[in-house]
Design an enzyme around this catalytic site. Sequence first.
Site, mmCIF file in Angstrom:
data_model
loop_
_atom_site.group_PDB
_atom_site.id
_atom_site.type_symbol
_atom_site.label_atom_id
_atom_site.label_comp_id
_atom_site.label_asym_id
_atom_site.label_seq_id
_atom_site.Cartn_x
_atom_site.Cartn_y
_atom_site.Cartn_z
ATOM 1 N N ASP A 189 8.392 118.092 72.021
ATOM 2 C CA ASP A 189 7.057 118.429 71.507
ATOM 3 C C ASP A 189 6.912 117.848 70.108
ATOM 4 O O ASP A 189 7.871 117.317 69.523
ATOM 5 C CB ASP A 189 6.809 119.934 71.499
ATOM 6 C CG ASP A 189 5.343 120.261 71.824
ATOM 7 O OD1 ASP A 189 4.458 119.536 71.334
ATOM 8 O OD2 ASP A 189 5.091 121.213 72.568
ATOM 9 N N GLY A 209 8.727 114.512 69.236
ATOM 10 C CA GLY A 209 8.118 113.291 69.723
ATOM 11 C C GLY A 209 6.843 113.558 70.487
ATOM 12 O O GLY A 209 6.464 114.707 70.729
ATOM 13 N N PHE A 211 4.629 112.832 74.004
ATOM 14 C CA PHE A 211 4.804 112.425 75.403
ATOM 15 C C PHE A 211 3.976 111.197 75.758
ATOM 16 O O PHE A 211 4.072 110.678 76.867
ATOM 17 C CB PHE A 211 4.497 113.572 76.363
ATOM 18 C CG PHE A 211 3.286 114.403 76.055
ATOM 19 C CD1 PHE A 211 2.039 113.830 75.867
ATOM 20 C CD2 PHE A 211 3.390 115.784 75.949
ATOM 21 C CE1 PHE A 211 0.918 114.602 75.602
ATOM 22 C CE2 PHE A 211 2.270 116.574 75.684
ATOM 23 C CZ PHE A 211 1.036 115.977 75.516
ATOM 24 N N HIS A 228 -3.724 119.466 82.253
ATOM 25 C CA HIS A 228 -5.124 119.925 82.274
ATOM 26 C C HIS A 228 -5.790 119.796 80.903
ATOM 27 O O HIS A 228 -7.008 119.924 80.786
ATOM 28 C CB HIS A 228 -5.231 121.350 82.813
ATOM 29 C CG HIS A 228 -4.751 122.421 81.891
ATOM 30 N ND1 HIS A 228 -5.011 123.750 82.106
ATOM 31 C CD2 HIS A 228 -4.016 122.378 80.748
ATOM 32 C CE1 HIS A 228 -4.475 124.475 81.151
ATOM 33 N NE2 HIS A 228 -3.861 123.676 80.319
#
Length: 314
Positions: A189, A209, A211, A228
Amino acid sequence: MSERPPQAVLWDFLRGSLMSKALAAVVDAGVPEALADGPRPVAELGGDPDTLHRLLRALASDGVFRETEPGVFEHTEHSRLLLEPGWREFAHLFGGVFFAAATDLEASMSEAPFPDRFGTGFWEWLAENPAERAAFDAAMAGERTGPAERLAALEWRDGEVVVDVGGGNGALLMELIRRRPELRGIVLDLPETVRDESKLGGRIEFVEGSFFDSVPEGDAYVLSGILHDWPDEDAARILRTMRAAAPPHARLLINESVIRPGNDPDGAKWLDLLMLALAGGRERDEKQWRDLLEGGGWEAVRFPDAGPIEARPQ
């Protein structure tokens, strides 16, 4: 719902904004904690006694708190949830930044209204507001027991590495590894994620980091309430980044809703509107999930009624 008078149903929709704001107001005032040990008069709860009385009286009329005698309130089974992890923060967010973003929803809009009101995107806004980021992380971490139990019920091999992509403070992996101690975990994260790495234990590592850039290699990848948040193009980028790191045997486990057809009550259809307002994201039906996964380099394996969506590398 069909057994209720039509006027009562519509009235619930009309007053929904007042309910969100009233709940947030009493939560932010610390009322749930003040009532934790039993009934107390509003004069002892802080804030303006008259305003607080009126807020609590309205909430109590729908079962959230209870007025035991004039001006004295106590918890109900519903309001006591506000003492559990995550619920307090959700109440704060739904009556605050979520509420503000939702006020700009219009049928003619085609993208998230959040930047127009706040001057920046939702994720950038969270990074600039540490207290709100902390509330958001706590809300996301609050309900991890159910997802962890469903993940733990799957078949696992000893020593498998589970990468929780966008895993916040690591709450989900901590719950999973408590149930399946033979696993190892990696939480990926952003650096600003509020966390206490000392609580992760020796079997979980936190990696800072994005994604969108890269993810660590692992045997299983978990996405909980991540895709989502993003429109399809960005969600596919996340999936492609994961696919680039995933070995051929890896599996992808997605803890998100699958919108079902029909008119039965479905909280995901309301959450879909919040995702639209905040960041242009969406909840997805099965076909949309299959298309998204295929575009991201993954093949859908199954869509269980209870448990994570499962996919494997193409």
